[in-house]
Design an enzyme around this catalytic site. Structure first.
Site, PDB file in Angstrom:
ATOM      1  N   ALA A  90      35.175  25.980  57.079  1.00  0.00           N
ATOM      2  CA  ALA A  90      35.774  26.170  58.409  1.00  0.00           C
ATOM      3  C   ALA A  90      34.729  26.645  59.424  1.00  0.00           C
ATOM      4  O   ALA A  90      34.704  26.181  60.564  1.00  0.00           O
ATOM      5  CB  ALA A  90      36.929  27.164  58.323  1.00  0.00           C
ATOM      6  N   ASP A 141      39.328  42.140  45.261  1.00  0.00           N
ATOM      7  CA  ASP A 141      39.819  43.531  45.169  1.00  0.00           C
ATOM      8  C   ASP A 141      40.823  43.885  46.265  1.00  0.00           C
ATOM      9  O   ASP A 141      41.601  44.822  46.110  1.00  0.00           O
ATOM     10  CB  ASP A 141      38.647  44.523  45.258  1.00  0.00           C
ATOM     11  CG  ASP A 141      37.603  44.279  44.188  1.00  0.00           C
ATOM     12  OD1 ASP A 141      37.951  43.698  43.147  1.00  0.00           O
ATOM     13  OD2 ASP A 141      36.434  44.663  44.402  1.00  0.00           O
ATOM     14  N   GLY A 163      56.083  41.772  36.222  1.00  0.00           N
ATOM     15  CA  GLY A 163      57.115  42.526  35.486  1.00  0.00           C
ATOM     16  C   GLY A 163      56.520  43.495  34.472  1.00  0.00           C
ATOM     17  O   GLY A 163      57.146  43.778  33.438  1.00  0.00           O
TER      18      GLY A 163
HETATM   19  O1  F6P Z   1      34.242  43.237  43.814  1.00  0.00           O
HETATM   20  C1  F6P Z   1      34.652  42.198  42.978  1.00  0.00           C
HETATM   21  C2  F6P Z   1      34.498  42.576  41.533  1.00  0.00           C
HETATM   22  O2  F6P Z   1      34.959  41.513  40.749  1.00  0.00           O
HETATM   23  C3  F6P Z   1      35.144  43.900  41.132  1.00  0.00           C
HETATM   24  O3  F6P Z   1      36.528  43.762  40.920  1.00  0.00           O
HETATM   25  C4  F6P Z   1      34.376  44.234  39.885  1.00  0.00           C
HETATM   26  O4  F6P Z   1      34.381  45.622  39.620  1.00  0.00           O
HETATM   27  C5  F6P Z   1      32.977  43.761  40.207  1.00  0.00           C
HETATM   28  O5  F6P Z   1      33.123  42.782  41.230  1.00  0.00           O
HETATM   29  C6  F6P Z   1      32.245  43.153  39.047  1.00  0.00           C
HETATM   30  O6  F6P Z   1      30.960  42.864  39.477  1.00  0.00           O
HETATM   31  P1  F6P Z   1      29.950  41.936  38.670  1.00  0.00           P
HETATM   32  O7  F6P Z   1      30.418  40.520  38.817  1.00  0.00           O
HETATM   33  O8  F6P Z   1      28.647  42.169  39.331  1.00  0.00           O
HETATM   34  O9  F6P Z   1      30.014  42.364  37.232  1.00  0.00           O
END
Ligand code: F6P
Length: 320
Positions: free
Chosen positions: A22, A128, A186
């Site tokens: 986009a 996240d 759930g």
């Molecule tokens: O911020 C995204 C995320 O997937 C988090 O949920 C997780 O803690 C982190 O990145 C994992 O990071 P990496 O891919 O560097 O292990």
């Protein structure tokens, strides 16, 4: 300004490609030249990371997970000279406007560049969903759906063996992902860093379920709350139940983006390009209800995104 660039940074998220597409197509359609920077901010410290985009460069990517621009967590940006070097590189490429798609760490990098005169607009892209002032971020919906698929599968086997499953999901220091997936899936309980939980209470709920002949229980554990294997050990020490632990890991970060994430990526990408074209800087695109708004980057660093306690309480009420 006639040339701007786009990069994706930090953990990839499904829907980032829709956002890149986009930005590129909106920018090109308004007569701008668009560059793609590979490997996030790290691409600003290497020799040959800039791509020249045309309309065809972003064809066939809207349905793909990950990011076609590649991504990285760039240590260089944290060095004292890092942001200066990065800004200089952008200016030397004739780029003075940048769209950064990523999470909180990426927003910090963007602000450092904005402080050095680079016009910068950010787009929240992280599974996240922990960024303040936006209802959602690109990738969150797809990740929730991936977790739901895992919960459905776990429930099949949990029911067949009359077991309890603990499922660890991502979210870094936050529990937004666990909350949404737990409620929609759930789950009997969710454990998140934002809310104090009591293992005795959780065990009591498990036993109540068993008493009324429940054949399965799913406990969703946010990775930032405590070690899922320790929690498992503690449950087994307290009550005689059969449990298993599943750590979903990076599976929840991949996959074709949902319609929601493709729409969000497309809308935010176009909005970010429009903001740069209008000469705006130091903002990020946020979704509030149906609307896309532009919010000052500083607002995203306040770490006060409200945790929807009412949804947490709903889980306690509904999953009996
Ligand atoms: O911020 C995204 C995320 O997937 C988090 O949920 C997780 O803690 C982190 O990145 C994992 O990071 P990496 O891919 O560097 O292990």
């Amino acid at each position: 300004m006639s040339r701007f660039a786009v990069l994706t940074s930090g953990g990839d998220a499904p829907g980032m490609n829709a956002a890149v597409r986009a930005v590129v197509r909106r920018g090109l359609s308004k007569g701008y030249e668009i560059k793609g920077i590979q490997r996030g901010f790290a691409g600003l410290f290497n020799g040959s990371e800039f791509l020249d985009f045309n309309l065809g460069s972003v064809a066939g990517i809207i349905h793909r997970g990950g990011t076609m621009l590649l991504t990285a967590r760039a240590e260089e940006m944290l060095q004292p000279e890092g942001p200066d070097r990065a800004a200089k590189r952008l200016f030397s490429e004739g780029v003075d406007g940048l769209v950064v798609i990523g999470g909180e760490g990426s927003f910090h990098g963007a602000l450092a560049l904005q402080d050095r005169g680079v016009k910068t607009i950010c787009i929240p892209g992280t599974i996240d969903n922990d960024i303040n002032e936006t209802d959602s971020s690109i990738g969150f919906d797809t990740a929730v759906n991936t977790i739901l698929d895992a919960i459905n599968r776990l429930r099949d086997t949990a029911t067949s063996h009359e077991r309890i499953f603990l499922l660890e999901v991502m979210g870094r220091h936050t529990g937004y992902l666990a909350l949404a997936a737990g409620l929609a899936g759930g789950a009997e309980s969710i454990l998140v860093p934002e809310i104090k939980w009591d293992l005795d209470d959780i065990c009591r709920r498990l036993l109540q379920g068993i008493e009324r002949q429940k054949t399965h229980s799913i406990i969703v554990v946010a990775e930032g709350t405590a070690d899922v294997f320790e929690i498992n050990k503690e449950i087994r020490r307290r009550i005689a139940v059969e449990t298993r632990v599943t750590v979903l890991g990076h599976i929840q970060r991949g996959g074709s983006p949902s319609a929601v994430d493709r729409l969000l990526g497309s809308r935010m990408g176009a909005a970010a390009a429009d903001l740069l074209i209008d000469g705006k800087s130091g903002l990020f695109t946020a979704v509030k209800g149906e609307r896309i708004e532009a919010i000052p980057l500083e607002e995203s660093f306040k770490n006060n995104k409200p945790f929807p306690k009412e949804l947490y309480e709903l889980i306690l009420d509904l999953s009996r």
